[in-house]
Design a protein around this motif. Structure first.
Motif, PDB file in Angstrom:
ATOM      1  N   PHE A 120       0.735  -1.206  -0.060  1.00 52.70           N
ATOM      2  CA  PHE A 120      -0.047   0.052   0.099  1.00 52.70           C
ATOM      3  C   PHE A 120       0.859   1.325  -0.021  1.00 52.70           C
ATOM      4  CE2 PHE A 120      -3.060  -3.036   1.494  1.00 52.70           C
ATOM      5  CZ  PHE A 120      -4.038  -2.939   0.514  1.00 52.70           C
ATOM      6  N   TYR A 164      -2.044   1.018   8.458  1.00 49.09           N
ATOM      7  CA  TYR A 164      -2.278   1.412   6.972  1.00 49.09           C
ATOM      8  C   TYR A 164      -2.939   2.886   6.651  1.00 49.09           C
ATOM      9  CZ  TYR A 164      -5.676   1.535   3.118  1.00 49.09           C
ATOM     10  OH  TYR A 164      -6.556   2.114   2.166  1.00 49.09           O
TER      11      TYR A 164
ATOM     12  N   GLU B  12       1.344  -4.922  -8.310  1.00 55.12           N
ATOM     13  CA  GLU B  12       0.632  -5.929  -8.665  1.00 55.12           C
ATOM     14  C   GLU B  12       1.195  -7.148  -8.625  1.00 55.12           C
ATOM     15  OE1 GLU B  12      -2.790  -6.639  -9.084  1.00 55.12           O
ATOM     16  OE2 GLU B  12      -3.288  -4.532  -8.266  1.00 55.12           O
ATOM     17  N   LYS B  15       2.528  -8.641  -5.295  1.00 62.37           N
ATOM     18  CA  LYS B  15       1.440  -9.554  -4.635  1.00 62.37           C
ATOM     19  C   LYS B  15       1.135 -10.801  -5.582  1.00 62.37           C
ATOM     20  CE  LYS B  15      -2.518  -7.310  -5.534  1.00 62.37           C
ATOM     21  NZ  LYS B  15      -3.549  -6.314  -5.561  1.00 62.37           N
ATOM     22  N   ARG B  19       1.317 -15.415  -4.693  1.00 60.54           N
ATOM     23  CA  ARG B  19       0.327 -16.015  -4.697  1.00 60.54           C
ATOM     24  C   ARG B  19       0.417 -17.713  -5.382  1.00 60.54           C
ATOM     25  NH1 ARG B  19      -5.216 -13.761  -6.535  1.00 60.54           N
ATOM     26  NH2 ARG B  19      -6.142 -15.628  -5.682  1.00 60.54           N
ATOM     27  N   GLU B 157      -9.935  -9.229  -5.666  1.00 60.60           N
ATOM     28  CA  GLU B 157     -10.089  -8.071  -4.875  1.00 60.60           C
ATOM     29  C   GLU B 157     -11.510  -7.771  -4.538  1.00 60.60           C
ATOM     30  OE1 GLU B 157      -7.390  -5.811  -4.249  1.00 60.60           O
ATOM     31  OE2 GLU B 157      -5.951  -6.433  -5.779  1.00 60.60           O
ATOM     32  N   MET B 160     -11.924 -10.440  -1.338  1.00 58.07           N
ATOM     33  CA  MET B 160     -11.298 -10.258  -0.035  1.00 58.07           C
ATOM     34  C   MET B 160     -11.658  -8.815   0.532  1.00 58.07           C
ATOM     35  SD  MET B 160      -7.320 -11.846  -0.983  1.00 58.07           S
ATOM     36  CE  MET B 160      -7.109 -10.932  -2.578  1.00 58.07           C
ATOM     37  N   GLY B 161     -12.462  -8.118  -0.364  1.00 59.04           N
ATOM     38  CA  GLY B 161     -12.657  -6.813   0.011  1.00 59.04           C
ATOM     39  C   GLY B 161     -11.422  -5.612  -0.036  1.00 59.04           C
ATOM     40  N   THR B 162     -10.472  -6.035  -0.744  1.00 58.49           N
ATOM     41  CA  THR B 162      -9.240  -5.288  -0.788  1.00 58.49           C
ATOM     42  C   THR B 162      -9.515  -4.103  -1.768  1.00 58.49           C
ATOM     43  OG1 THR B 162      -8.298  -7.027  -2.346  1.00 58.49           O
ATOM     44  CG2 THR B 162      -7.451  -6.947   0.266  1.00 58.49           C
ATOM     45  N   LEU B 163     -10.330  -4.167  -2.530  1.00 62.65           N
ATOM     46  CA  LEU B 163     -10.382  -3.102  -3.624  1.00 62.65           C
ATOM     47  C   LEU B 163     -10.619  -1.656  -2.778  1.00 62.65           C
ATOM     48  CD1 LEU B 163     -10.450  -2.930  -6.414  1.00 62.65           C
ATOM     49  CD2 LEU B 163     -12.939  -3.476  -6.613  1.00 62.65           C
ATOM     50  N   ARG B 164     -11.548  -1.991  -1.800  1.00 66.01           N
ATOM     51  CA  ARG B 164     -11.705  -0.706  -0.969  1.00 66.01           C
ATOM     52  C   ARG B 164     -10.438  -0.196  -0.368  1.00 66.01           C
ATOM     53  NH1 ARG B 164     -16.633  -0.827   3.304  1.00 66.01           N
ATOM     54  NH2 ARG B 164     -18.157  -0.451   2.088  1.00 66.01           N
ATOM     55  N   THR B 165      -9.559  -1.022   0.110  1.00 69.43           N
ATOM     56  CA  THR B 165      -8.494  -0.683   0.769  1.00 69.43           C
ATOM     57  C   THR B 165      -7.430  -0.037  -0.299  1.00 69.43           C
ATOM     58  OG1 THR B 165      -8.621  -2.787   1.870  1.00 69.43           O
ATOM     59  CG2 THR B 165      -6.804  -1.509   2.476  1.00 69.43           C
ATOM     60  N   VAL B 166      -7.222  -0.597  -1.242  1.00 73.84           N
ATOM     61  CA  VAL B 166      -6.371  -0.105  -2.527  1.00 73.84           C
ATOM     62  C   VAL B 166      -7.023   1.304  -2.827  1.00 73.84           C
ATOM     63  CG1 VAL B 166      -5.574  -0.323  -4.799  1.00 73.84           C
ATOM     64  CG2 VAL B 166      -5.909  -2.270  -3.252  1.00 73.84           C
ATOM     65  N   LEU B 167      -8.243   1.594  -3.371  1.00 71.39           N
ATOM     66  CA  LEU B 167      -8.896   2.611  -3.959  1.00 71.39           C
ATOM     67  C   LEU B 167      -8.839   3.625  -2.956  1.00 71.39           C
ATOM     68  CD1 LEU B 167     -11.911   1.278  -5.833  1.00 71.39           C
ATOM     69  CD2 LEU B 167      -9.839   2.319  -6.530  1.00 71.39           C
ATOM     70  N   THR B 168      -8.986   3.563  -1.537  1.00 78.37           N
ATOM     71  CA  THR B 168      -8.914   4.653  -0.579  1.00 78.37           C
ATOM     72  C   THR B 168      -7.508   5.100  -0.587  1.00 78.37           C
ATOM     73  OG1 THR B 168      -8.838   3.037   1.100  1.00 78.37           O
ATOM     74  CG2 THR B 168     -10.820   4.066   0.825  1.00 78.37           C
ATOM     75  N   ILE B 345     -18.013   0.558  -4.538  1.00 80.36           N
ATOM     76  CA  ILE B 345     -17.318  -0.744  -4.434  1.00 80.36           C
ATOM     77  C   ILE B 345     -17.877  -1.213  -2.774  1.00 80.36           C
ATOM     78  CG2 ILE B 345     -14.798  -1.458  -3.576  1.00 80.36           C
ATOM     79  CD1 ILE B 345     -15.421  -0.400  -6.561  1.00 80.36           C
ATOM     80  N   ALA B 348     -15.848  -6.771   1.836  1.00 77.51           N
ATOM     81  CA  ALA B 348     -15.550  -8.176   1.232  1.00 77.51           C
ATOM     82  C   ALA B 348     -16.658  -8.996   1.150  1.00 77.51           C
ATOM     83  CB  ALA B 348     -14.670  -8.788   2.542  1.00 77.51           C
TER      84      ALA B 348
END
Lengths: 324, 351
Positions: A120, A164, B12, B15, B19, B157, B160-168, B345, B348
């Protein structure tokens, strides 16, 4: 006209230069969000000054998270507008100056806590390993920083979420239930941490169900109910705005005491609440209560002034709103 | 914007490489990619296997009386496509010999269509044509693996709900989706390179361990053609990335988008032969993605022919395939970006 909401007078400089106190970090104007027929946020006009710790309160479904989602670009407003940092810059650019946790923070379960933070940090174009270490220490995750996120407890996830949010030393922190899932010690730590975060002109927008926590850390609050803004102001102002005090007492005959006190014109409301009687009257009437009951051969065994709290205020105003 | 997309793509990859799934998909691609090489190798060195792998085990058999002696002629398809003649041919008078040769030729044409000559097998495991062969043979499997990968990169994304975390963090939606698509495209390029390397390795091994003097390091094509084939394969696989990305942003789920993408792929395989039954519908097959990609890839290996009207048949088909693939890429990507840009969005979904 940007907003009709009351401007806040913090009265607490916290070392913030005066010019910052006049700036608004968040302004919303008629912000509205509907999901089909459901009105999630209704014509919300809100201003949040720089450097304040601002609480956004409301029952479940009142629109707090939706409002935060709109500010963070996750939810598209149906109508209305808003600005971050009182500027015309693109929302993406504004968000570089924001740290946020919305609901339970989500991270990549197959990455360690540290790698998640590195990711992040990296996507914002920065690379500062020291910052990662410092943040992990600050939120108490230094020893578990290399463990995979999927192995974290809810409290640890919340702590990582806070780390974060603090990445890049943001000017605005938007924290949605930051103590969610934490144990009492963790909650106390976060409660102590939040006032320290609002330094150097940083603003904190905090939503929480734990009103006692909010009362302790926030300068000002806004209360939402059914998506509408029903109250906004400094915590102390709001708490004192309900006027009369409440006096709680226990007597030798509570039922009879209610009848006797109800006849007194200085008692605006008398009710039976479990094993006690609650009288809405000014504090200085305590001696009158004892004397009046004594004349009716009812003896007071306990008496205490009920201090108005933010929680009580919140319950009162949201109840009023529901009745309306 | 470009720098932002490249930076996001880099992270990208940061990460994605941690995987397991991309590596599993790569392993599957490599293992399955080796199969045609070693089948060709086996078929090249064994006539029975050559017939078996060609799907043709027909043989010509005829008896006739020559100068009072009963002569039986037996020829397998493999022998016929190799251009061999029956040893008994010399026993026949000239007239009957010509008649027999014509009969054998007729049989070869009618019954040995699927049989490949030894040299054709050889091209599949000698360099550089082995690379071409591995790209060609992988075009059936790679779209499936790529759709799984693309759906996972975009759809997980949401799960896992990570799209929010990324976009913020202010990455912006366009750059984020662009970086994901670019990552998948680069991964596909990487997979093709790995396949090429494994083809080279297999060819070298095949050359070192020949059971006969045949095989070896024979040169079977131009190396420059391999680069063209690489580019064509990458282009031909791109619409599948866009397809899966579209399903992922539409369904906000990696599992559902994988299922939807694979269903689309299979559906095309079913409807294409069905369309060929009807003369009107047959014209539509030229606009089906799978058929166009096949044509696009196969056309590289066909000589350009001048048709009766003086036009170039293969080039026309190639150009049409190019345009159809381009249209799929543009339309699918545009819709995916449009949806991704507009949708709220959520948190998760727990996938």
């Amino acid at each position: 006209m940007w907003t009709h909401a009351k401007q806040l007078n913090r009265g607490d400089t916290r070392g913030i230069p005066d010019q910052y106190l006049t700036e608004y970090v968040i302004k919303t104007d008629g912000l509205t969000k509907t999901y089909g027929d459901v009105l999630a946020v209704d014509d919300l006009s809100l201003t949040i000054p720089r450097g304040s710790i601002f609480g956004l309160l409301g029952p479940n479904g009142s629109g707090k998270t939706t409002t935060m989602g709109m500010l963070l670009g996750l939810v598209k407003p149906t109508s209305g507008r808003f600005s971050l940092f009182d500027s015309e810059m693109r929302q993406e650019d504004s968000l570089h100056r924001v740290g946020a946790i919305v609901e339970t923070p989500s991270f990549y379960p197959y990455l360690s806590g540290r790698s998640n933070l590195a990711y992040f940090q990296g996507i914002t174009g920065r690379n500062n390993q020291n910052e990662l270490d410092d943040l992990l220490i600050r939120v108490g995750l230094a020893e578990r920083g290399h463990s995979r996120f999927r192995t974290y407890s809810l409290g640890m996830k919340q702590r990582l979420g806070l780390a974060y949010a603090l990445l890049g030393d943001p000017e605005l922190l938007i924290l949605d239930e930051p103590t969610n899932g934490m144990d009492p010690a963790g909650m106390a730590e976060i409660r102590d941490l939040i006032p320290n975060l609002a330094t150097g002109g940083r603003t904190v927008l905090l939503s929480s169900h734990l009103l006692h926590e909010v009362e302790q850390v926030c300068d000002s609050v806004a209360i939402l109910s059914h998506g509408k803004l029903i109250a906004q102001g400094e915590v102390s102002e709001l708490v004192n705005s309900r006027g009369e005090d409440k006096i709680r007492l226990a007597t030798t005959d509570n039922a009879k005491a209610v009848n006797v006190l109800s006849a007194m014109d200085w008692a605006s409301e008398v009710s039976l609440d479990g094993d006690s009687v609650v009288v809405t009257a000014p504090n200085e009437r305590s001696s009158d209560i004892s004397a009046t009951l004594g004349r009716s051969e009812i003896y007071v065994t306990e008496m205490a002034v009920v201090e108005m709290s933010l929680e009580q205020y919140f319950l009162d105003v949201t109840e009023d709103e529901s009745e309306d | 914007m470009v720098i932002n997309i490249l930076n996001l793509t880099r992270w990208e990859w940061f990460k994605s490489r941690r995987r397991l799934m991309p590596w599993i998909l790569l392993a599957v691609a490599v293992i399955i990619g080796q199969i045609p090489i070693w089948i060709a190798y086996s078929a090249f060195h064994n006539d029975d296997l050559q017939a078996l792998f060609s799907g043709s085990i027909n043989s010509y058999s005829a008896s006739t009386e020559v100068n009072g002696e009963l002569v039986t002629v037996e020829m397998t398809c493999v022998e016929l496509v190799e251009g061999r003649m029956p040893p008994e041919l010399g026993k026949f008078p000239v007239d009957e010999r010509r008649e027999l040769v014509e009969d054998l030729e007729r049989f070869r044409t009618e019954s040995c269509g699927g049989t490949l000559a030894k040299e054709e097998y050889r091209t599949a495991f000698v360099l550089p044509s082995a690379i071409e062969e591995i790209f060609k043979s992988s075009m059936g499997l790679l779209p499936i693996l790529i759709m799984i990968l693309a759906a996972s990169v975009v759809g997980s994304e949401y799960g896992m709900g990570t799209l929010r975390t990324v976009l913020t963090k202010g990455t912006g939606r366009w750059p984020l989706l662009s970086s994901k698509l670019l990552l998948v495209l680069l991964t596909v390029a990487g997979v093709l390179v790995v396949l090429a390397v494994t083809a080279i390795a297999a060819s070298l091994i095949a050359a070192v361990i020949p059971p006969s003097e045949e095989g070896g390091f024979a040169d079977s094509g131009k190396w420059s053609e391999m680069v063209v084939t690489f580019g064509k394969a990458l282009y031909g696989l791109s619409p599948y990335i866009a397809l899966s990305a579209l399903f992922a942003v539409l369904t906000q789920s990696s599992a559902i988008s994988i299922a939807a993408s694979l269903s689309y792929y299979v559906l095309e395989l079913i409807i294409t032969p069905l369309f060929r039954i009807n003369e009107t519908l047959e014209k539509l097959t030229g606009f089906i993605l799978g058929g166009s990609v096949n044509n696009w890839m196969q056309a590289a290996f066909v000589e350009v022919e001048v048709n009766s009207e003086g036009g170039f048949n293969e080039q026309t088909d190639l150009f049409q395939s190019f345009l159809v693939i381009l249209a799929y890429i543009v339309v699918l990507s545009t819709v995916a970006f449009w949806i991704f840009q507009r949708r709220d969005i959520a948190g998760a979904k727990g996938e």
